[in-house]
Design an enzyme around this catalytic site. Structure first.
Site, PDB file in Angstrom:
ATOM      1  N   TYR A 145      24.129   6.728  41.172  1.00  0.00           N
ATOM      2  CA  TYR A 145      24.096   6.399  42.600  1.00  0.00           C
ATOM      3  C   TYR A 145      25.141   5.339  42.972  1.00  0.00           C
ATOM      4  CZ  TYR A 145      19.605   8.795  43.487  1.00  0.00           C
ATOM      5  OH  TYR A 145      18.591   9.721  43.641  1.00  0.00           O
ATOM      6  N   ASP A 203       9.185  12.110  41.039  1.00  0.00           N
ATOM      7  CA  ASP A 203       8.565  13.172  41.853  1.00  0.00           C
ATOM      8  C   ASP A 203       7.646  14.004  40.962  1.00  0.00           C
ATOM      9  OD1 ASP A 203       9.957  12.554  44.259  1.00  0.00           O
ATOM     10  OD2 ASP A 203      10.108  14.691  44.741  1.00  0.00           O
TER      11      ASP A 203
END
Ligand code: NAD
Ligand code: IPM
Ligand code: MN
Length: 374
Positions: free
Chosen positions: A157, A270
């Site tokens: 990121y 997730d």
């Protein structure tokens, strides 16, 4: 606590005596979609515990997000980071709108906050509450109890890259991961310290992909071993991310603290949210452990446009994120109260949103938590 003011309260003993009461300033960014529905519910819970624990929360609401973008062409104003900095903590709902590219919304709001405030530790607990059904057969409450610790400021990121021949047929895009020894060392150390603080299985699992990514992940593996050497009381395990995904499903009860890069931690959290029964139960903290800057608390889930505006989003992930905020603000008793109230409401199982198989509204679920807060 940074900027903790003192609200004056007058006791009704007839002395006109004045007791200092701590006021904590919480920056609130509800954001988009269901963020606007879950954040007000967390504020209700925070106000309720504040009363009981002798503090006051001064909420500073910032209406940043997609609506701000439609009006002003940016997700938050130029001086946004300076406005947030004096706050004691930040409570965030979710960011993302179907009509705006996700890289615009997220790089315009959520990700710059994580980076600007050096919130390098993204802590994402996965706990199967008694009374909640995991999609994995045969698991009882408490049998999943681990924490994903995600590096939150660099790695995949890092936002290093660019385009050549932009928007032409020959377009080239380069997106470079950046792994630093300092970045890896501090997140791995955080994971070990967390395993020691939890005092449960005393195990840290490192997740990499060093069979393919021989530069960055090799640095990660070597740094992990070096840090592990300083924590002889903690067992270690190293898994490739593909095998880690399989083992999350096959033996979720074996994990304690799992540490991984920004992208791997994102994906695995997730998965762990699904294992504990719903995205609507997965809380998270974006911490600057040095406390130089405010930390940010938000659910793992996004703006869920498919259910936004219907009043059925599960508020518990955000309420549990608020509990993590209380813990960070050193209000451990208040944090435990909120967590216990959530656990009791889930165990009773009457008020449940559709993601948990119920038919209750967002507000009714919060009411059930408030009723158990006393
Ligand atoms: P999502 O997490 O918003 O939703 C995934 C699925 O889970 C949906 O079916 C949704 O209805 C369900 N869900 C999520 N939270 C729930 C809750 N609290 N209660 C009940 N059901 C819930 O992920 P997505 O659909 O991939 O992304 C939607 C938007 O959110 C995108 O714009 C994405 O970029 C953004 N996003 C933002 C964040 C964030 O702000 N931290 C995180 C993830 C995704
Ligand atoms: C999360 C989200 C964000 C992330 C996105 C929306 C940029 O998925 O908080 O997990 O990948 O960090
Ligand atoms: Mn995610």
């Amino acid at each position: 606590m940074r900027n903790a003011g003192e609200a004056r309260v007058r006791l009704s003993l007839g002395y006109n005596s004045v007791e200092p009461m701590k006021t904590l300033t919480i920056a609130v960014i509800a954001g988009d979609g269901v963020g606007k529905e879950v954040v007000p519910q967390s504020k209700r819970v925070l106000d309720a515990v504040a009363k009981k624990h002798g503090v006051a929360f001064a909420f500073q609401d910032f209406d940043w997000g997609a609506d701000h973008f439609f009006r002003w062409g940016r997700m938050m104003p130029a001086g946004a980071i300076d406005l947030l900095q004096p706050c004691d903590a930040i409570l965030l709902g979710a960011v993302g709108h179907p009509e705006i590219p996700d890289h615009t919304t997220l790089n315009g709001l959520l990700l710059p906050i994580r980076r600007s405030f050096d919130q390098y530790a993204n802590v994402r607990p996965a706990y199967l509450y008694p009374g909640v059904k995991s999609p994995l057969a045969g698991l009882k409450g408490g049998e999943i109890d681990f924490v994903v610790v995600r590096e939150n400021t660099e790695g995949e990121y890092a936002q290093v890259g660019g385009r050549v021949y932009a928007l032409q047929p020959e377009e080239v895009a380069i997106q470079t991961s950046v792994f630093t020894r300092r970045g890896i060392e501090r997140i791995v150390r955080f994971a070990f310290e967390l395993a020691a603080r939890r005092g449960k299985k005393m195990r840290v699992t490192s997740v990499t992909k060093s069979n393919a990514l021989g530069y960055s992940m090799d640095l990660w593996d070597r740094t992990f071993s070096e840090v592990a050497g300083k924590f002889p009381e903690i067992q270690t395990e190293s898994l490739l991310v593909d095998a880690a995904a399989m083992n999350f499903v096959r033996r979720p009860e074996s994990f304690d603290v799992v540490v991984g890069s920004n992208l791997f931690g994102d994906i695995l959290s997730d998965l762990s949210a699904a294992l504990i029964g719903s995205m609507g139960l997965a809380a998270s903290a974006n911490l600057d452990p040095s406390r130089r800057f405010p930390s940010m608390f938000e659910p793992v889930h996004g703006s869920a446009p498919d259910i936004a505006g219907k009043g059925i989003v599960n508020p518990l992930a955000t309420i549990l994120s608020a509990a993590m905020m209380l813990e960070h603000l050193e209000m451990n008793a208040a944090a435990r109260d909120v967590e216990r109230a959530v656990a009791a409401a889930l165990a009773e199982g009457k008020a449940r949103t559709p993601d948990l198989g119920g038919a209750s509204s967002t507000e009714e679920v919060t009411d059930a938590v408030l009723a158990r807060l006393g």
